[in-house]
Design a protein around this motif. Structure first.
Motif, PDB file in Angstrom:
ATOM      1  N   LEU A   6       0.804  -1.214   0.000  1.00 16.59           N
ATOM      2  CA  LEU A   6       0.000   0.000   0.000  1.00 16.59           C
ATOM      3  C   LEU A   6       0.842   1.272   0.000  1.00 16.59           C
ATOM      4  N   GLY A   7       2.128   1.140   0.282  1.00 14.24           N
ATOM      5  CA  GLY A   7       2.979   2.316   0.367  1.00 14.24           C
ATOM      6  C   GLY A   7       2.851   3.020   1.702  1.00 14.24           C
ATOM      7  N   LEU A   8       2.417   2.289   2.744  1.00 10.57           N
ATOM      8  CA  LEU A   8       2.236   2.855   4.076  1.00 10.57           C
ATOM      9  C   LEU A   8       3.238   2.234   5.041  1.00 10.57           C
ATOM     10  N   THR A   9       3.004   2.357   6.339  1.00 15.99           N
ATOM     11  CA  THR A   9       3.921   1.805   7.334  1.00 15.99           C
ATOM     12  C   THR A   9       3.171   0.879   8.277  1.00 15.99           C
ATOM     13  N   VAL A  10       3.916   0.109   9.038  1.00 16.85           N
ATOM     14  CA  VAL A  10       3.309  -0.821   9.991  1.00 16.85           C
ATOM     15  C   VAL A  10       2.774  -0.100  11.218  1.00 16.85           C
ATOM     16  N   GLU A  11       2.925   1.222  11.291  1.00 15.90           N
ATOM     17  CA  GLU A  11       2.344   2.000  12.382  1.00 15.90           C
ATOM     18  C   GLU A  11       0.940   2.493  12.051  1.00 15.90           C
ATOM     19  N   CYS A  12       0.498   2.290  10.809  1.00 14.45           N
ATOM     20  CA  CYS A  12      -0.828   2.742  10.388  1.00 14.45           C
ATOM     21  C   CYS A  12      -1.890   1.796  10.953  1.00 14.45           C
ATOM     22  N   ILE A  13      -2.917   2.361  11.595  1.00 13.15           N
ATOM     23  CA  ILE A  13      -3.934   1.575  12.289  1.00 13.15           C
ATOM     24  C   ILE A  13      -5.147   1.372  11.388  1.00 13.15           C
ATOM     25  N   VAL A  14      -5.646   0.150  11.382  1.00 12.64           N
ATOM     26  CA  VAL A  14      -6.772  -0.231  10.520  1.00 12.64           C
ATOM     27  C   VAL A  14      -8.055  -0.238  11.346  1.00 12.64           C
ATOM     28  N   GLY A  15      -9.061   0.503  10.882  1.00 11.83           N
ATOM     29  CA  GLY A  15     -10.363   0.503  11.537  1.00 11.83           C
ATOM     30  C   GLY A  15     -11.258  -0.565  10.961  1.00 11.83           C
ATOM     31  N   SER A  16     -12.171  -1.077  11.762  1.00 19.11           N
ATOM     32  CA  SER A  16     -13.107  -2.090  11.292  1.00 19.11           C
ATOM     33  C   SER A  16     -13.925  -1.533  10.128  1.00 19.11           C
ATOM     34  N   GLY A  17     -14.018  -2.297   9.049  1.00 18.06           N
ATOM     35  CA  GLY A  17     -14.652  -1.824   7.827  1.00 18.06           C
ATOM     36  C   GLY A  17     -16.160  -1.974   7.838  1.00 18.06           C
ATOM     37  N   VAL A  18     -16.772  -1.449   6.793  1.00 14.52           N
ATOM     38  CA  VAL A  18     -18.227  -1.507   6.645  1.00 14.52           C
ATOM     39  C   VAL A  18     -18.580  -1.759   5.188  1.00 14.52           C
ATOM     40  N   ILE A  19     -19.812  -2.163   4.960  1.00 16.78           N
ATOM     41  CA  ILE A  19     -20.354  -2.255   3.607  1.00 16.78           C
ATOM     42  C   ILE A  19     -20.413  -0.853   3.019  1.00 16.78           C
ATOM     43  N   ASP A  20     -20.235  -0.728   1.714  1.00 20.02           N
ATOM     44  CA  ASP A  20     -20.070   0.599   1.108  1.00 20.02           C
ATOM     45  C   ASP A  20     -21.212   1.564   1.414  1.00 20.02           C
ATOM     46  N   ALA A  21     -22.438   1.091   1.401  1.00 24.79           N
ATOM     47  CA  ALA A  21     -23.552   1.992   1.671  1.00 24.79           C
ATOM     48  C   ALA A  21     -23.463   2.577   3.077  1.00 24.79           C
ATOM     49  N   TYR A  22     -22.970   1.804   4.025  1.00 32.86           N
ATOM     50  CA  TYR A  22     -22.855   2.282   5.398  1.00 32.86           C
ATOM     51  C   TYR A  22     -21.739   3.320   5.520  1.00 32.86           C
ATOM     52  N   ALA A  23     -20.717   3.206   4.688  1.00 33.87           N
ATOM     53  CA  ALA A  23     -19.709   4.269   4.641  1.00 33.87           C
ATOM     54  C   ALA A  23     -20.337   5.554   4.116  1.00 33.87           C
ATOM     55  N   GLY A  24     -21.306   5.418   3.201  1.00 33.26           N
ATOM     56  CA  GLY A  24     -22.037   6.595   2.736  1.00 33.26           C
ATOM     57  C   GLY A  24     -22.837   7.237   3.854  1.00 33.26           C
ATOM     58  N   TRP A  25     -23.417   6.422   4.718  1.00 34.04           N
ATOM     59  CA  TRP A  25     -24.121   6.950   5.904  1.00 34.04           C
ATOM     60  C   TRP A  25     -23.142   7.729   6.776  1.00 34.04           C
ATOM     61  N   ILE A  26     -21.976   7.146   7.025  1.00 29.56           N
ATOM     62  CA  ILE A  26     -20.970   7.802   7.863  1.00 29.56           C
ATOM     63  C   ILE A  26     -20.547   9.137   7.247  1.00 29.56           C
ATOM     64  N   GLY A  27     -20.423   9.167   5.932  1.00 32.06           N
ATOM     65  CA  GLY A  27     -19.892  10.342   5.258  1.00 32.06           C
ATOM     66  C   GLY A  27     -20.898  11.439   4.995  1.00 32.06           C
ATOM     67  N   THR A  28     -22.181  11.233   5.341  1.00 31.41           N
ATOM     68  CA  THR A  28     -23.191  12.238   5.000  1.00 31.41           C
ATOM     69  C   THR A  28     -24.054  12.724   6.156  1.00 31.41           C
ATOM     70  N   VAL A  29     -24.467  11.833   7.078  1.00 30.19           N
ATOM     71  CA  VAL A  29     -25.553  12.207   7.997  1.00 30.19           C
ATOM     72  C   VAL A  29     -25.139  13.219   9.065  1.00 30.19           C
ATOM     73  N   ALA A  30     -23.850  13.520   9.156  1.00 34.85           N
ATOM     74  CA  ALA A  30     -23.417  14.579  10.075  1.00 34.85           C
ATOM     75  C   ALA A  30     -23.261  15.911   9.345  1.00 34.85           C
ATOM     76  N   GLY A  31     -23.735  15.989   8.111  1.00 33.10           N
ATOM     77  CA  GLY A  31     -23.644  17.225   7.346  1.00 33.10           C
ATOM     78  C   GLY A  31     -24.315  18.384   8.072  1.00 33.10           C
ATOM     79  N   LYS A  32     -23.685  19.537   8.034  1.00 28.65           N
ATOM     80  CA  LYS A  32     -24.174  20.705   8.766  1.00 28.65           C
ATOM     81  C   LYS A  32     -25.140  21.498   7.884  1.00 28.65           C
ATOM     82  N   VAL A  33     -26.387  21.531   8.283  1.00 28.70           N
ATOM     83  CA  VAL A  33     -27.410  22.255   7.530  1.00 28.70           C
ATOM     84  C   VAL A  33     -28.299  23.021   8.498  1.00 28.70           C
ATOM     85  N   ASP A  34     -28.871  24.092   8.003  1.00 27.47           N
ATOM     86  CA  ASP A  34     -29.698  24.966   8.837  1.00 27.47           C
ATOM     87  C   ASP A  34     -31.151  24.506   8.778  1.00 27.47           C
ATOM     88  N   ILE A  35     -31.420  23.363   9.390  1.00 27.34           N
ATOM     89  CA  ILE A  35     -32.788  22.856   9.509  1.00 27.34           C
ATOM     90  C   ILE A  35     -33.105  22.790  11.002  1.00 27.34           C
TER      91      ILE A  35
END
Length: 757
Positions: free
Chosen positions: A278-307
């Motif tokens: 990967l071109g990284l180091t053995v000090e890089c920490i791996v987080g438990s993965g998710v199905i792609d749609a759930y990564a979309g949930w993580i990446g969107t539902v904290a969006g800051k909007v004036d509602i």
């Protein structure tokens, strides 16, 4: 490290005015996100404020040697991932030691390996081809196996919407037991996201996201579950191999011979082989993965909007992970997934789940979905006789096909003296389940039915048909939302992601059909891979805190960045074949190509209220200009009582919602943050009282502002018309099933008579 410290501080401080309103990024601290979609692998690098600084993408192939048998190669996918990660590092010119965490997401596809040596095992139909060792999620070979599983009535089925989908992984394992030469005695199985964390660390940890959502795992304590897996259920399916040694082929039993983790929990550090590749180091920490749609949930539902009601809910929940309850993430690509969190389990017929511990301990997730959305739009265009003419006209006008069709519809409104584009297509009744129904009917045999077509094969007729497909996507979303709400969910807002966000027509229809605000994220195309990078940030939090506290004097300082030298010798294709985040005319991937993203430059201009300078673009007539709102994603200016998004200038929309240059993104975000009056982002080191709050605090810190499309007033004529057509949509859905039953009864009788003669 001195060279990199100097360079990083300089570059971070010169990235526009974004840092004037939020804490400056910590120098020399980055995270990597990896996303494996249906048609491409992607990687990104983000800083401590969640700004994507590099993005790289490479297509991956899928094979369909036989109808409904769809496979991929693990070898190809891993090479594509390594290419993308290294390319991001090379672009930023950073030391791999500066990357503290990495997160993975992937499609819910089944990976098959040899237990002895992790060698790939071919999954057919050509079993001699061991490179093809992934059964893709959209593979529909296991019809009989799915029916057999659902006929058991096992208690695990009520946690997957009442019946297991053919897209899930247990039917595929059962199919392999019946057809793989030699059976499955030498096999072990992974969801693709779990394989990636295994490949990265060498460890056997599995994610609740993969096992609970797609493999029939019921967390310990739920409904009397003591092991997660059911011995009686699996043996009843003639799968004793999966039961052996406390379910070792599936990852084991939590707390005994298995480790199961929620999203972003620490799996471990990169092993030496993965770090080098990967071109990284053995000090890089791996987080438990998710199905792609759930990564979309993580990446969107904290969006800051004036509602206002969202802000009220956040205050009531004290900025805990519970803040996300009621926020529906619609992750759109080839298909669309609809994901929502609840504190208590909500059982929804035809909607997968409720899934416990998937995102955070003691919280439940539900997942509805549409089998095809982006692929549906591509199919409608690609199979129409006027598609070639449309392609030529769009290319001549230097716009996407979808832009051209949207403008064509507006001009047809004027030519036909119609009230709006909705009334223009009032007699087009489009039911689009070409590839079966995932939710809420959960019937893989559902098919499309279209009422209102004539023999007109012009581009104008194609535009009406295309509108019908968009309306179908929106009406089916309403059907899913209503089923969820009837069963206890309280959906207050839809957070979109994916290339379909650029289609103003579709977004407006979603808001008006569902009656809910639709939020467009900062990173339209990169929301999923961004969510994966957040997983890496969550997992690496303690490591980062130690690094900051000790001012970098940690064992990371003494580690040798062996893989840094590998980057210099990496052979990369020409830049034209890569996604370049500093350019808005980069090549789009097969993952997003079907979903209205074929022309980034012009679609962005069109959808965000800008004006094209291309003379050949069909111009709007005066009446069409009045109706252009139905194709604009421009946020509505709120009145005193409105909950719409704060007013924004047109020139800001493009940079904040598309993946433009780093400087442009940050300048526009700074501008929006000022107008929103948002407080500076909080530090992720805030005290948390629940394990899931660690994930939420990171999401809240790193997710930028979004943009809101508010539904029209209930008394608006278009909303009334769409509401009436929704009842017709429901009839089309129900009557198709009734028609099939009538035919099946006749055919059963015919078979009986023939058998007797």
């Amino acid at each position: 490290m001195a060279h990199y410290n100097s360079r990083s501080n300089t570059s971070l401080r010169s990235r526009g005015s974004f840092g004037a309103n939020v804490p400056p990024p910590q120098p020399d601290i980055y995270y990597v996100g990896v996303d494996v979609g249906t048609g491409s692998a992607r990687a990104c690098i983000i800083d401590t404020n969640g700004i994507i600084l590099a993005l790289s993408e490479r297509p991956i192939t899928r094979h369909e040697l036989k109808a409904n048998y769809i496979t991929q190669s693990l070898t190809e996918i891993w090479l594509a991932i390594c290419f993308c990660v290294k390319n991001c590092i090379r672009e930023l010119e950073i030391d791999p030691l500066e990357i503290f965490g990495i997160g993975f997401d992937a499609t819910c596809s089944l990976v098959v390996l040899d237990e002895k040596d992790d060698a790939p095992i071919g999954v057919g139909p050509d079993f001699s081809d061991n490179k093809e060792n992934i059964i893709l999620w959209m593979d529909h070979r296991a019809v009989d196996e799915t029916n057999a599983i659902n006929s058991t009535g096992d208690k695990c089925l009520k946690y997957v919407g009442g019946q297991m989908s053919i897209e899930m992984e247990l039917p595929k394992m059962m199919w392999l037991k019946r057809h793989l030469p030699g059976g499955i005695e030498r096999c072990k199985f992974y969801d693709l996201a779990d394989f990636l964390t295994h490949k990265a660390t060498g460890l056997e940890a599995r994610s609740y996201c993969s096992t609970v959502c797609k493999q029939g795992f019921v967390p310990i304590g739920v409904d009397g579950s003591t092991t997660g897996w059911s011995k009686e259920f699996l043996e009843g399916l003639d799968l004793p191999e999966l039961v052996e040694d406390q379910f070792r082929r599936l990852g084991g039993v939590p707390g005994k011979n298995g480790v199961f983790l929620s999203a972003g929990e620490i799996v471990g550090k990169l092993n030496s082989q993965a770090a080098e590749e990967l071109g990284l180091t053995v000090e890089c920490i791996v987080g438990s993965g998710v199905i792609d749609a759930y990564a979309g949930w993580i990446g969107t539902v904290a969006g800051k909007v004036d509602i206002p009601h969202l802000q009220e809910m956040a205050e009531k929940s004290n900025s805990s992970i519970g803040t996300t309850c009621g926020r529906l993430a619609a992750v759109a690509g080839t298909s669309t997934c609809h994901i929502a969190m609840t504190k208590e389990p909500c059982f929804v017929k035809g909607v997968w789940g409720p899934y416990k511990d998937v995102m955070a301990p003691d919280y439940w997730m539900a997942e509805g979905g549409q089998s095809i959305t982006g692929q549906l739009l591509a199919h409608v265009l690609g199979t129409h006789p006027a598609n070639s003419e449309l392609t030529s006209l769009a290319e001549t006008s230097n716009v996407s096909k979808f832009d051209y069709l949207n403008l064509t519809l507006e001009n047809l409104v004027h030519e036909n003296r119609e009230r709006s584009v909705v009334s223009l297509a009032k007699y087009m009744f489009f039911y689009g389940d070409f590839h079966g129904n995932r939710s809420p009917v959960a019937d893989p045999n559902m098919r499309a039915s279209i009422i209102g077509q004539s023999m007109d094969n012009t581009v104008n007729a194609l535009a009406i048909l295309y509108f019908g497909a968009c309306e179908f996507i929106a009406q089916q979303t309403r059907q899913i939302v209503e089923e969820m709400e009837e069963s206890g969910h309280k959906i207050s807002c839809i957070f979109m992601s994916g290339g379909q966000c650029r289609n103003g027509l579709l977004m407006r229809l979603l808001a008006d059909c569902t009656g809910l605000p639709v939020v467009i994220p900062r990173y339209i195309d990169a929301a999923v891979v961004f969510g994966s990078a957040i997983l890496g940030a969550v997992a690496a939090q303690e490591s980062v805190e130690e690094h900051i506290t000790k001012k970098g004097r940690t064992k990371r300082s003494d580690s040798l960045s062996k893989s840094a030298s590998n980057l210099a010798g990496l052979s990369l294709p020409s830049q034209g074949s890569l996604i370049n985040p500093g350019s808005r005319d980069g090549t789009h991937s097969p993952y997003t190509a079907p979903s209205a993203t074929s022309s980034t430059t012009n679609m962005a201009t069109f959808a965000y209220g800008g004006h094209s300078s291309t003379a050949n673009v069909p111009s709007l007539t005066p009446m069409a200009e009045e109706n252009a709102d139905y194709f604009s994603q421009q946020a509505q200016k709120p009145s005193h009582s409105s909950s719409a998004f704060a007013d924004t200038d047109d020139e800001d929309d493009e940079g904040t919602l598309s993946f433009g240059s780093k400087q442009k993104v940050q300048q526009d975000l700074s501008h929006l943050l000022l107008k929103l009056g948002l407080k500076p982002l909080t530090n992720i080191r805030s005290e948390t009282t629940h394990p899931g709050d660690k994930l939420w605090k990171t999401m809240e810190k790193m997710t930028g502002p979004g943009k809101v499309i508010m539904p029209s007033n209930k008394e608006d004529p278009d909303r009334k018309l769409l509401n009436a057509k929704y009842s017709i949509f429901l009839k089309q859905c129900k009557e198709q099933q009734e028609f099939r039953k009538l035919v099946d009864l006749v055919e059963v009788e015919n078979a009986r008579v023939i058998g007797m003669s």
